[in-house]
Scaffold this motif. Structure first.
Motif, PDB file in Angstrom:
ATOM      1  N   GLY A  89       9.530   9.097  -0.560  1.00 58.90           N
ATOM      2  CA  GLY A  89      10.867   8.525  -0.534  1.00 58.90           C
ATOM      3  C   GLY A  89      11.041   7.443   0.509  1.00 58.90           C
ATOM      4  N   VAL A  90       9.997   7.147   1.259  1.00 62.01           N
ATOM      5  CA  VAL A  90      10.060   6.106   2.292  1.00 62.01           C
ATOM      6  C   VAL A  90       9.630   4.785   1.683  1.00 62.01           C
ATOM      7  N   ARG A  91      10.525   3.808   1.723  1.00 62.81           N
ATOM      8  CA  ARG A  91      10.203   2.492   1.168  1.00 62.81           C
ATOM      9  C   ARG A  91       9.359   1.707   2.168  1.00 62.81           C
ATOM     10  N   ALA A  92       8.143   1.411   1.780  1.00 62.02           N
ATOM     11  CA  ALA A  92       7.224   0.646   2.617  1.00 62.02           C
ATOM     12  C   ALA A  92       6.479  -0.333   1.719  1.00 62.02           C
ATOM     13  N   PRO A  93       5.878  -1.371   2.286  1.00 64.17           N
ATOM     14  CA  PRO A  93       5.105  -2.304   1.454  1.00 64.17           C
ATOM     15  C   PRO A  93       3.964  -1.581   0.747  1.00 64.17           C
ATOM     16  N   GLY A  94       3.560  -2.120  -0.388  1.00 63.33           N
ATOM     17  CA  GLY A  94       2.393  -1.602  -1.080  1.00 63.33           C
ATOM     18  C   GLY A  94       1.147  -2.341  -0.613  1.00 63.33           C
ATOM     19  N   LEU A  95       0.076  -1.603  -0.389  1.00 65.17           N
ATOM     20  CA  LEU A  95      -1.178  -2.224   0.056  1.00 65.17           C
ATOM     21  C   LEU A  95      -1.833  -2.952  -1.115  1.00 65.17           C
ATOM     22  N   VAL A  96      -2.190  -4.219  -0.909  1.00 61.97           N
ATOM     23  CA  VAL A  96      -2.922  -4.994  -1.905  1.00 61.97           C
ATOM     24  C   VAL A  96      -4.399  -5.052  -1.537  1.00 61.97           C
ATOM     25  N   ALA A  97      -4.692  -5.422  -0.296  1.00 63.19           N
ATOM     26  CA  ALA A  97      -6.086  -5.506   0.167  1.00 63.19           C
ATOM     27  C   ALA A  97      -6.078  -5.644   1.684  1.00 63.19           C
ATOM     28  N   PHE A  98      -7.196  -5.288   2.330  1.00 70.67           N
ATOM     29  CA  PHE A  98      -7.300  -5.565   3.756  1.00 70.67           C
ATOM     30  C   PHE A  98      -8.755  -5.834   4.123  1.00 70.67           C
ATOM     31  N   ASP A  99      -8.906  -6.652   5.148  1.00 69.87           N
ATOM     32  CA  ASP A  99     -10.222  -7.097   5.627  1.00 69.87           C
ATOM     33  C   ASP A  99     -10.263  -6.862   7.128  1.00 69.87           C
ATOM     34  N   PRO A 100     -10.506  -5.621   7.566  1.00 70.43           N
ATOM     35  CA  PRO A 100     -10.324  -5.266   8.970  1.00 70.43           C
ATOM     36  C   PRO A 100     -11.312  -5.884   9.943  1.00 70.43           C
ATOM     37  N   VAL A 101     -12.475  -6.326   9.459  1.00 70.65           N
ATOM     38  CA  VAL A 101     -13.471  -6.901  10.365  1.00 70.65           C
ATOM     39  C   VAL A 101     -13.717  -8.382  10.086  1.00 70.65           C
ATOM     40  N   ALA A 102     -12.787  -9.003   9.344  1.00 68.51           N
ATOM     41  CA  ALA A 102     -12.914 -10.430   9.013  1.00 68.51           C
ATOM     42  C   ALA A 102     -14.244 -10.738   8.331  1.00 68.51           C
ATOM     43  N   ALA A 103     -14.606  -9.884   7.391  1.00 72.68           N
ATOM     44  CA  ALA A 103     -15.823 -10.136   6.617  1.00 72.68           C
ATOM     45  C   ALA A 103     -15.625 -11.269   5.630  1.00 72.68           C
ATOM     46  N   HIS A 104     -14.383 -11.504   5.216  1.00 71.62           N
ATOM     47  CA  HIS A 104     -14.090 -12.528   4.210  1.00 71.62           C
ATOM     48  C   HIS A 104     -13.105 -13.587   4.717  1.00 71.62           C
ATOM     49  N   CYS A 105     -12.308 -13.242   5.722  1.00 73.11           N
ATOM     50  CA  CYS A 105     -11.269 -14.135   6.243  1.00 73.11           C
ATOM     51  C   CYS A 105     -11.660 -14.659   7.629  1.00 73.11           C
ATOM     52  N   GLU A 106     -10.929 -15.678   8.059  1.00 70.20           N
ATOM     53  CA  GLU A 106     -11.174 -16.180   9.413  1.00 70.20           C
ATOM     54  C   GLU A 106     -10.805 -15.139  10.475  1.00 70.20           C
ATOM     55  N   TYR A 107      -9.775 -14.347  10.194  1.00 70.22           N
ATOM     56  CA  TYR A 107      -9.306 -13.326  11.134  1.00 70.22           C
ATOM     57  C   TYR A 107      -9.120 -12.003  10.397  1.00 70.22           C
ATOM     58  N   PRO A 108      -9.161 -10.880  11.103  1.00 67.17           N
ATOM     59  CA  PRO A 108      -8.840  -9.598  10.458  1.00 67.17           C
ATOM     60  C   PRO A 108      -7.459  -9.683   9.803  1.00 67.17           C
ATOM     61  N   ALA A 142       9.424  13.621   7.784  1.00 64.80           N
ATOM     62  CA  ALA A 142       9.286  14.677   6.783  1.00 64.80           C
ATOM     63  C   ALA A 142       8.074  14.461   5.871  1.00 64.80           C
ATOM     64  N   VAL A 143       7.447  13.286   5.958  1.00 60.34           N
ATOM     65  CA  VAL A 143       6.262  13.006   5.137  1.00 60.34           C
ATOM     66  C   VAL A 143       5.112  13.909   5.589  1.00 60.34           C
ATOM     67  N   ARG A 144       4.426  14.484   4.626  1.00 61.85           N
ATOM     68  CA  ARG A 144       3.284  15.347   4.932  1.00 61.85           C
ATOM     69  C   ARG A 144       2.020  14.706   4.347  1.00 61.85           C
ATOM     70  N   PRO A 145       1.302  13.932   5.145  1.00 68.56           N
ATOM     71  CA  PRO A 145       0.135  13.198   4.632  1.00 68.56           C
ATOM     72  C   PRO A 145      -1.007  14.138   4.274  1.00 68.56           C
ATOM     73  N   ALA A 146      -1.733  13.781   3.243  1.00 66.50           N
ATOM     74  CA  ALA A 146      -2.898  14.580   2.851  1.00 66.50           C
ATOM     75  C   ALA A 146      -3.942  14.570   3.960  1.00 66.50           C
ATOM     76  N   ALA A 147      -4.081  13.432   4.603  1.00 70.71           N
ATOM     77  CA  ALA A 147      -4.997  13.317   5.749  1.00 70.71           C
ATOM     78  C   ALA A 147      -4.188  12.815   6.937  1.00 70.71           C
ATOM     79  N   ARG A 148      -4.231  13.546   8.022  1.00 67.86           N
ATOM     80  CA  ARG A 148      -3.464  13.144   9.194  1.00 67.86           C
ATOM     81  C   ARG A 148      -3.983  11.845   9.784  1.00 67.86           C
ATOM     82  N   PRO A 149      -3.048  10.972  10.211  1.00 70.13           N
ATOM     83  CA  PRO A 149      -3.500   9.810  10.998  1.00 70.13           C
ATOM     84  C   PRO A 149      -3.978  10.277  12.361  1.00 70.13           C
TER      85      PRO A 149
END
Length: 325
Positions: A89-108, A142-149
């Motif tokens: 029920g929490v409105r948040a952006p939807g993930l499209v893609a991410f490049d955390p180590v800048a393997a494809h982009c100039e920056y993460p 109140a969100v109960r994640p399947a895997a804890r952060p």
């Protein structure tokens, strides 16, 4: 306003990476820099669709990943949080893609969907927004994640506190002594990590000629999940309360804490445990007042000078130390 010049400002490798994640027949037709972010470069991309319409995406790039921890960790945490929140029920952006180590982009970088609405940091209408903020934060907890952060990490300590000039030295010394104690035991919750008005989007009602709102304000989404973690609800509540105290006056910090409990949120049971989390946040803010206030100045709150913010910080901390248990 979007335009082709801004689109061209997106670095070439990053632009090519974004294009690979568009649907067939779509193209980037413009971009707009988004202001208010303190740790990353944010752009809203306008995408032309096959049917002649447009849609928007948001690109986050850590051009200076040293500001608040490694960009790789922050992007992983945000990607995991956005995935966790899908279907809740929490409105948040939807993930499209991410490049955390800048393997494809100039920056993460991270690419996500765009949410409607806008932030508001002004005093007008706060009476209406406050309970909405409190209910939203209770819903996040109140969100109960399947895997804890990962478990929260407190970066500030009693030894890093910076007492503002002219502050109530006795109150600050007493508050600092509070956080010298070991952290209280707590029941873990899913935390946003930086829940505050600058990260909450509202659909604000227009006013009729008489000045009355014609519809009810509502929250359209919560953004910036890079600090998502697992920890005590008190931590998120104290962080938002401190932001409200600095933006709008010390009394609003105390009112937010009450509103959170009215919304069904549960804080630490013992008064001394609640106080530990409550004072930890303003003490942490003392270390970087100017950095915290910078987005507020850019949003038009130019009266919130460093001195004005420090005075409110002192008044709020003092009120916490004086409040009955």
């Amino acid at each position: 306003m979007t335009n082709h010049d801004e689109a061209a400002a997106v670095r070439p490798l990053t632009l090519a990476w974004v294009r690979r994640h568009l649907e067939a027949g779509e193209r980037i037709v413009g971009a707009e820099a988004l202001h208010g972010g303190a740790t990353a470069d944010m752009r809203r991309l306008t995408v032309g669709t096959r049917d002649g319409g447009t849609r928007h995406l948001v690109l986050r790039s850590f051009v200076d990943p040293t500001r608040q921890g490694p960009a790789e960790d922050l992007l992983h945490r945000e990607a995991d949080a956005l995935t966790t929140l899908t279907g809740t029920g929490v409105r948040a952006p939807g993930l499209v893609a991410f490049d955390p180590v800048a393997a494809h982009c100039e920056y993460p970088s991270l690419l996500m969907s765009h949410l409607p609405g806008r932030t508001t940091l002004h005093d007008e209408g706060l009476e209406t927004r406050l309970p909405l903020l409190a209910r939203q934060l209770a819903a996040i907890h109140a969100v109960r994640p399947a895997a804890r952060p990962r478990e929260y990490v407190a970066l500030s300590t009693a030894d890093t506190v910076v007492v503002p000039e002219g502050a109530d030295a006795a109150a600050w010394a007493a508050a600092t002594d509070v956080i010298r104690r070991p952290a209280p035991r707590y029941e873990g919750r899913f935390l946003h990590g930086d829940f505050q008005p600058g990260n909450v989007l509202f659909d604000l009602p227009p006013a009729d000629p008489a000045g009355a709102a014609t519809t009810v304000a509502r929250i359209t989404g919560v953004v910036d999940w890079a600090a998502a973690s697992w920890g005590p609800a008190d931590l998120d509540v104290a962080h938002c309360a401190t932001n409200l105290a600095l933006l709008h006056g010390p009394a609003w910090g105390l009112r937010f804490t009450e509103a959170y409990q009215d919304a069904g949120g549960i804080l630490a049971a013992a008064a001394d445990e609640r106080l530990y989390w409550q004072v930890r946040s303003p003490l942490a803010f003392s270390e970087e007042v100017q950095w915290v206030a910078q987005p507020w100045w850019e949003a038009g709150r130019t009266e919130l000078t460093t001195q004005a913010v420090e005075e409110r910080l002192d008044a709020y901390l003092t009120s916490l130390m004086d409040a009955p248990g």
